[in-house]
Design a protein around this motif. Sequence first.
Motif, PDB file in Angstrom:
ATOM      1  N   GLU A 166       0.843  -1.203   0.000  1.00 27.58           N
ATOM      2  CA  GLU A 166       0.000   0.000   0.000  1.00 27.58           C
ATOM      3  C   GLU A 166       0.876   1.251   0.000  1.00 27.58           C
ATOM      4  N   PRO A 167       0.368   2.343  -0.616  1.00 30.91           N
ATOM      5  CA  PRO A 167       1.166   3.566  -0.664  1.00 30.91           C
ATOM      6  C   PRO A 167       1.163   4.337   0.653  1.00 30.91           C
ATOM      7  N   HIS A 168       0.359   3.886   1.623  1.00 28.32           N
ATOM      8  CA  HIS A 168       0.192   4.624   2.872  1.00 28.32           C
ATOM      9  C   HIS A 168       1.108   4.091   3.974  1.00 28.32           C
ATOM     10  N   LEU A 218       7.225   1.963   0.553  1.00 28.23           N
ATOM     11  CA  LEU A 218       5.774   1.913   0.404  1.00 28.23           C
ATOM     12  C   LEU A 218       5.388   1.816  -1.069  1.00 28.23           C
ATOM     13  N   GLY A 219       4.259   1.159  -1.322  1.00 26.40           N
ATOM     14  CA  GLY A 219       3.817   0.982  -2.705  1.00 26.40           C
ATOM     15  C   GLY A 219       4.679  -0.030  -3.443  1.00 26.40           C
ATOM     16  N   GLU A 220       5.403  -0.842  -2.711  1.00 33.08           N
ATOM     17  CA  GLU A 220       6.255  -1.887  -3.311  1.00 33.08           C
ATOM     18  C   GLU A 220       5.819  -3.238  -2.750  1.00 33.08           C
ATOM     19  N   ARG A 221       5.917  -4.252  -3.580  1.00 35.53           N
ATOM     20  CA  ARG A 221       5.347  -5.549  -3.259  1.00 35.53           C
ATOM     21  C   ARG A 221       6.434  -6.619  -3.245  1.00 35.53           C
ATOM     22  N   ASP A 275      -8.442   3.144   1.198  1.00 38.29           N
ATOM     23  CA  ASP A 275      -8.976   3.567  -0.110  1.00 38.29           C
ATOM     24  C   ASP A 275     -10.334   2.914  -0.371  1.00 38.29           C
TER      25      ASP A 275
END
Length: 393
Positions: free
Chosen positions: A35-37, A72-75, A125
């Motif tokens: 998630e980007p948060h 963040l925003g990385e998987r 979101d």
Amino acid sequence: MDRVIVVGGGLAGVRSVEALRAKGYEGELTLLSAEPHRPYDRPPLSKAVLLGDSDDTTVDADWAALRCELLLGERATGLAPAPAGGGTLRTTAGDLPFDGLVIATGATPVTLPGDGPQHVLRTIDDARRLRERLREGARIVIVGAGWIGAEVATAAAAKGCAVTVVEAADAPLANAIGTRIGAHTVPWYAEAGVTLRTGVKVAAVEHGGLALADGGRVDADEVVVGVGVRPELGWLEGSGVEIDGGVVVDESLRTNLPGVVAVGDCAAWWSRRYGRRMLVEHWDTALNAPEVAAAALLGQDAAYDAVPYFWSEQFGRMVQYAGHHPSAERLIYRGDPGADAQWAACWFTGDRLEAILTVDRPRDLVQARRIIAAGTPMDADAVADPAVPLRKA
Ligand code: FAD
């Protein structure tokens, strides 16, 4: 140990970072999250956030003081263990070597077949998107009268929506607490102006509503699906990490790979207390289990032996549960669920309290939780009188 990566930025992830530092880990620390948060709390999403009373549930953590790199925003996409322990984490940000790894990737909502739009509620979101649609008069159809379904129905009804809840079982909460107790919550729906339809199987989500298995249809402006979650573990395929429902971990939350632990909604831990493996998707587990996982990673002795606990806020009531009831012998009511606003259901085996469900009786919950944890006998006959405080025999 010099390089630890925590995969997953939910509560279990941030608590793992905090616990590692609190226990004296001084090496490099990275938290990677899809998630980007920054990590945030999920319980308010179906409560204050949907109602519009809160918009930010970010967990209060001092990332600079924790000396933790946030990706963040990385998987994480794969895990290649090294024979001597540690290994390489494959991620969308490139390969990251580690000698300690915390798996905290949580769970993902199950969706239904069909090409119609369906809301789920897992992320901030999701909650903001759904909140926009909870307009007065909107026909909101919720599939699943479980914990999430009941909370979404509560918020949607409070916003003046025309709410229908469709449940496959014969009562709300049947999977979690059984049909008998779940049936006591049926009147709550009608009181809130919510239509509850039980024993109804959904075939597919279509544009503008649901197609039912019996050929019927339920029209909707918005469909919300709350039929459960599954652990988010696809990225571990082929890694050698043992998986059986969740990541299989021992009572210290260690996986079968050295230097790799797992916590939270994705971990199926061995419970010494219950003599079985438990996968508990509760906030309390994500909060407290990381202490044990961090200790295990650092070679310290610890075991996670908690009594499961959760709460839910439904139709103006605080519902709380502690323990594990499936093997209990008998049920004793404390108060009359049909007549009293406040009541509890107590599951017993012999004179031992195994589990309790309370409705607006928080004191009972606190006392019972202590008694269950201690395993001390109780005077089961006195329990039925709600005027008598819960106590050991
Ligand atoms: P999560 O919170 O799911 O966090 C996992 C994180 O990992 C996510 O950010 C995810 O994006 C990330 N991730 C997944 N895969 C990857 C990957 N491959 N690479 C990198 N990152 C990845 N519990 C209660 O006890 N009471 C309640 O009232 C209650 N209400 C709830 C309401 C809602 C709407 C929801 C969704 C849950 C609720 N819960 C409640 C349950 C509780 O919030 C969860 O048990 C808890 O959030 C689990 O935390 P976790 O860190 O294990 O997993």
